[in-house]
Design a protein around this motif. Structure first.
Motif, PDB file in Angstrom:
ATOM      1  N   GLY A  38       2.442  27.907  38.934  1.00  0.00           N
ATOM      2  CA  GLY A  38       3.585  26.992  39.000  1.00  0.00           C
ATOM      3  C   GLY A  38       3.686  26.234  40.305  1.00  0.00           C
ATOM      4  N   SER A  39       2.626  26.237  41.099  1.00  0.00           N
ATOM      5  CA  SER A  39       2.701  25.567  42.411  1.00  0.00           C
ATOM      6  C   SER A  39       2.416  24.073  42.305  1.00  0.00           C
ATOM      7  N   GLY A  40       1.898  23.623  41.159  1.00  0.00           N
ATOM      8  CA  GLY A  40       1.655  22.181  40.986  1.00  0.00           C
ATOM      9  C   GLY A  40       0.186  21.802  40.893  1.00  0.00           C
ATOM     10  N   LYS A  41      -0.692  22.785  40.788  1.00  0.00           N
ATOM     11  CA  LYS A  41      -2.135  22.482  40.719  1.00  0.00           C
ATOM     12  C   LYS A  41      -2.474  21.657  39.472  1.00  0.00           C
ATOM     13  N   THR A  42      -2.072  22.196  38.326  1.00  0.00           N
ATOM     14  CA  THR A  42      -2.441  21.520  37.082  1.00  0.00           C
ATOM     15  C   THR A  42      -1.736  20.177  36.960  1.00  0.00           C
ATOM     16  N   THR A  43      -0.490  20.107  37.411  1.00  0.00           N
ATOM     17  CA  THR A  43       0.216  18.820  37.376  1.00  0.00           C
ATOM     18  C   THR A  43      -0.522  17.798  38.231  1.00  0.00           C
ATOM     19  N   THR A  44      -0.997  18.238  39.402  1.00  0.00           N
ATOM     20  CA  THR A  44      -1.745  17.335  40.277  1.00  0.00           C
ATOM     21  C   THR A  44      -3.006  16.829  39.576  1.00  0.00           C
ATOM     22  N   LEU A  45      -3.750  17.758  38.964  1.00  0.00           N
ATOM     23  CA  LEU A  45      -4.991  17.357  38.297  1.00  0.00           C
ATOM     24  C   LEU A  45      -4.697  16.450  37.105  1.00  0.00           C
ATOM     25  N   ARG A  46      -3.614  16.758  36.378  1.00  0.00           N
ATOM     26  CA  ARG A  46      -3.268  15.917  35.224  1.00  0.00           C
ATOM     27  C   ARG A  46      -2.839  14.524  35.676  1.00  0.00           C
ATOM     28  N   ALA A  47      -2.111  14.475  36.782  1.00  0.00           N
ATOM     29  CA  ALA A  47      -1.706  13.163  37.302  1.00  0.00           C
ATOM     30  C   ALA A  47      -2.939  12.377  37.743  1.00  0.00           C
ATOM     31  N   LEU A  48      -3.856  13.062  38.392  1.00  0.00           N
ATOM     32  CA  LEU A  48      -5.082  12.407  38.863  1.00  0.00           C
ATOM     33  C   LEU A  48      -5.879  11.828  37.696  1.00  0.00           C
ATOM     34  N   LEU A  49      -5.850  12.531  36.571  1.00  0.00           N
ATOM     35  CA  LEU A  49      -6.635  12.117  35.409  1.00  0.00           C
ATOM     36  C   LEU A  49      -5.837  11.244  34.434  1.00  0.00           C
ATOM     37  N   GLY A  93     -16.418   7.383  32.911  1.00  0.00           N
ATOM     38  CA  GLY A  93     -17.736   7.810  32.453  1.00  0.00           C
ATOM     39  C   GLY A  93     -18.495   8.609  33.492  1.00  0.00           C
ATOM     40  N   ARG A  94     -17.990   8.598  34.746  1.00  0.00           N
ATOM     41  CA  ARG A  94     -18.682   9.334  35.820  1.00  0.00           C
ATOM     42  C   ARG A  94     -17.920  10.596  36.214  1.00  0.00           C
ATOM     43  N   VAL A  95     -16.821  10.874  35.506  1.00  0.00           N
ATOM     44  CA  VAL A  95     -15.983  12.030  35.845  1.00  0.00           C
ATOM     45  C   VAL A  95     -15.940  13.006  34.667  1.00  0.00           C
ATOM     46  N   GLY A  96     -16.360  14.225  34.900  1.00  0.00           N
ATOM     47  CA  GLY A  96     -16.226  15.264  33.882  1.00  0.00           C
ATOM     48  C   GLY A  96     -15.061  16.157  34.275  1.00  0.00           C
ATOM     49  N   ALA A  97     -14.231  16.515  33.312  1.00  0.00           N
ATOM     50  CA  ALA A  97     -13.040  17.293  33.683  1.00  0.00           C
ATOM     51  C   ALA A  97     -12.616  18.235  32.566  1.00  0.00           C
ATOM     52  N   ILE A  98     -12.106  19.379  32.979  1.00  0.00           N
ATOM     53  CA  ILE A  98     -11.348  20.211  32.050  1.00  0.00           C
ATOM     54  C   ILE A  98     -10.038  20.561  32.744  1.00  0.00           C
ATOM     55  N   VAL A  99      -8.954  20.498  31.991  1.00  0.00           N
ATOM     56  CA  VAL A  99      -7.653  20.846  32.568  1.00  0.00           C
ATOM     57  C   VAL A  99      -7.045  21.996  31.777  1.00  0.00           C
ATOM     58  N   GLU A 100      -6.611  23.009  32.514  1.00  0.00           N
ATOM     59  CA  GLU A 100      -6.074  24.235  31.950  1.00  0.00           C
ATOM     60  C   GLU A 100      -7.009  24.757  30.855  1.00  0.00           C
ATOM     61  N   SER A 101      -6.490  25.451  29.863  1.00  0.00           N
ATOM     62  CA  SER A 101      -7.371  25.977  28.822  1.00  0.00           C
ATOM     63  C   SER A 101      -7.486  24.963  27.702  1.00  0.00           C
TER      64      SER A 101
END
Lengths: 334, 336
Positions: free
Chosen positions: B45-56, B82-90
């Motif tokens: 709940g510190s904001g990691k996933t929100t940060t990554l989701r905002a970035l993406l 096309g140059r960024v591969g990502a997975i967010v949370e599960s």
């Protein structure tokens, strides 16, 4: 183009879509099989008898009309004057009737394509409307709920394009299926009529009328598909669309109709979506309201035509679709 | 080195009817440079996933500036997607699709040759299970599939949110080796994880977030060095006397059951000499270096309490004021 192909494959591979297709084929098969089993080619004697009965009934209708006109002119013999005739004879005029008795009406156990094609087509359209709505809702609802849309947006971070391609692919797929299904459906029953019944009178007027119903039905299928898709997008889940329809049917079509009737509101049907669906599909819906006759005699009939029905259906479906795109464009996808 | 990811002053607040306003990210900064394996740490709940989701581009930021591979996100993200591969949370997949079909559909949607599918399935260890339906996969296998989907694009930047989630020890090791080999091939990796020992093993840089704000950033060894109190563990025959002697010699000593901890020691020979001169022979003298876990727990205030269960929002809310309040070794030029 790649995205369209991928979405088309995804749509076709979905279990729910496959299940609905199986149900469509099953319903189609059962209807065709029972029709085939319950019909036979009429013998010349049956045909002659039916034609005679139809001619007799047409003659009686003409006779009744002529008596009514004679009563209007005051030349009806006194012995016949006791019979009841309406003030206006026009409704009795066989020339103005939507349909006159035909031989097929007196052929029992004989499938006549010209007579049965219309109700059969209504059934198919009803199924395709249900199919379109459910598939439209589950296609995007399951994708939003399972994270499929997020996966796709990581690849193609253009929200409106992704949602637009999904809707376009869905509408294209449903339209193609509807065209193929209705062609196969009507062709099958036409064939049954040829081999185990009779074709009936398949003149230009018949095909024009059937074509109009088919065309309006196809548009209704697409509008229902887009509506299911839009509500599920707004609610982020397939069940949002199902809940919205169930809620509307119970709260408004049943509950509000009762309230409107208790409050003596004139023409309560004009507030019901079902009236506009019916008017659009049939081209012209005749409805009855006793309140219209409050100031004197009238038959209480009022008519809803396809033009306002189309406007209402387009506004509803279009409005929901625009709202779905607008919300999806700014929504946080968690 | 060129910046691959830059986030400045990112803010995101969620509003719900039921729970009202909740600040998820509050002026957060992040810098990931080319070639780094960058660990992104923070309590739940510190904001990691929100940060990554905002970035993406999946979550709309309220404020802040973000760039990915030099392009503004989310507006110009399609230029570099096309140059960024990502997975967010599960990540979730359709259970009725096979892994092969899942990847083929993604490849087709993204304009990637479908010939890559077999290659990435082999890369993540799913070569022989790729034709099975995903609903029969374990959590770890689904995680491998998610990583495979991120690798499908042959990315320059890989963003992995909890990639070790559900993996068995062998899988975690394979994931570590995979990240190392990708980094060796020039791929920049941003990885968030709770497995701090893993992060310490594979990451060269780290950023720590607590309650939406950055509390530390920089090279892993330098972040750890910032918490090195120059402590030594001492085992000796008579701990009480040893403590007295070391205290008299001006050293700070903490007694434990079977050993002593001596702090602020610049030269460990001072300990052995002080005790040896008094006839006390040292059985063990070893330095106590801070590890990422202890630093993380200290920075985020998430150490366990002996009696009270810790709540997810009990982590430290860092001061947002002057930047000096944070440990930012890159910004302070320690890297140089």
């Amino acid at each position: 183009m790649n995205l369209v192909r991928a979405e088309l494959e995804r749509l076709g591979a979905r279990r729910f879509v496959q299940l609905m297709l199986v149900l469509l084929v099953l319903a189609f098969g059962v209807t065709a099989a029972t029709t085939l089993a319950g019909s036979h080619r009429p013998t010349p004697a049956e045909l002659a008898d039916a034609q005679m009965q139809a001619a007799e009934q047409r003659r009686q209708l003409e006779e009744t009309y002529q008596r009514c006109v004679a009563r209007e002119r005051g030349v009806l013999p006194e012995a016949e004057a006791e019979a009841y005739y309406p003030e206006d004879c026009a409704p009795l005029d066989p020339g103005q009737m939507e349909r006159l008795p035909v031989a097929a009406d007196f052929l029992f156990g004989v499938f006549t394509f010209a007579v049965e094609a219309r109700p059969l087509l209504y059934f198919l359209i009803a199924f395709l409307v249900l199919f379109g709505f459910l598939v439209g809702a589950s296609y995007i609802g399951a994708d939003l709920n399972s994270g499929g849309v997020v996966n796709l947006l990581l690849w193609r971070p253009r929200r409106l394009t992704v949602l637009g391609v999904k809707l376009g692919t869905l509408l294209g797929g449903v339209a193609l299926l509807s065209v193929l299904a209705s062609a196969a459906y009507l062709a099958t029953f036409w064939f049954i009529g040829q081999v185990a019944g009779q074709a009936g009178r398949l003149d230009t007027e018949f095909w024009r009328s059937l074509g109009a119903i088919w065309g309006r039905g196809m548009l209704l299928v697409l509008l229902a598909t887009a509506t299911g898709f839009a509500i599920a997008t707004l609610g982020r889940h397939t069940s949002a669309a199902l809940g919205a329809v169930a809620g509307y049917a119970v709260v408004w079509e049943l509950g509000a109709r009762l309230v409107l009737e208790i409050l003596d509101v004139r023409r309560p049907d004009q507030y019901m979506l079902s009236s506009y669906v019916g008017a659009w599909l049939t081209g012209r819906l005749r409805l009855w309201d006793e309140h219209l006759c409050a100031n004197g005699f009238c038959d209480g009939i009022w008519t809803l035509t396809w033009e306002p029905a189309l406007a209402v259906l387009l506004t509803l479906s279009g409005g929901l679709t625009v709202a779905a795109f607008a919300v999806f464009r700014r929504r946080d996808l968690m | 080195m060129s910046a691959v990811i830059e986030i400045e002053g990112l803010r995101k607040t969620f509003h719900t009817l039921r729970h009202g306003r909740r600040v998820a990210v509050d002026g957060f900064d992040l810098l990931v440079e080319a070639g780094q394996i960058h660990g992104f740490l923070g309590p739940n709940g510190s904001g990691k996933t929100t940060t990554l989701r905002a970035l993406l581009g999946l979550v709309r930021a309220d404020d802040g500036r973000m760039t990915v591979l030099g392009e503004r996100s989310p507006d110009h993200l399609p230029r570099v997607a096309g140059r960024v591969g990502a997975i967010v949370e599960s990540p979730q997949f359709f259970g009725n699709f096979t892994a092969h079909r899942t990847l083929r559909l993604l490849a087709r949607a993204g304009g990637v040759p479908t010939t890559r599918v077999d290659a990435v399935l082999e890369q993540v260890g799913l070569r022989d299970r790729g034709r099975e339906r995903v609903k029969g996969y374990s959590l770890g296998m689904k995680q491998r599939l998610a990583v495979a989907s991120a690798l499908l694009k042959d990315p320059e930047l890989l963003i992995l949110d909890e990639p070790a989630n559900g993996l068995d020890p062998g899988g975690i090791r394979e994931m570590r080796d995979l990240m190392r080999s990708l980094a060796a091939a020039g791929v920049t990796v941003l990885v968030s994880s709770h497995i701090l020992a893993e992060i310490q093993l594979i990451c060269d840089h780290v950023t720590i977030i607590s309650r939406g704000r950055r509390v530390a950033a920089g090279r892993v060894d330098e972040v750890l060095a910032g918490f090195d109190r120059h402590e030594f563990l001492v085992r000796v025959g008579d701990p009480a006397r040893a403590a007295q002697l070391l205290g008299e010699a001006g050293l700070t000593v903490t007694g434990h059951d079977d050993h002593l901890v001596v702090s602020d020691v610049d030269d460990p020979t001072r300990i052995s000499r002080t005790l040896g001169e008094q006839g006390l022979w040292v059985g063990e003298l070893s330095p106590l270096r801070p590890d990422l876990e202890s630093v993380f727990l200290e920075l985020t205030g998430t150490s366990t309490h002996p009696t009270l269960p810790r709540q997810v929002d009990d982590s430290v809310l860092p001061d947002r004021g002057p930047r000096t309040a944070m440990i930012d070794l890159d910004a302070e030029g320690v890297d140089a």
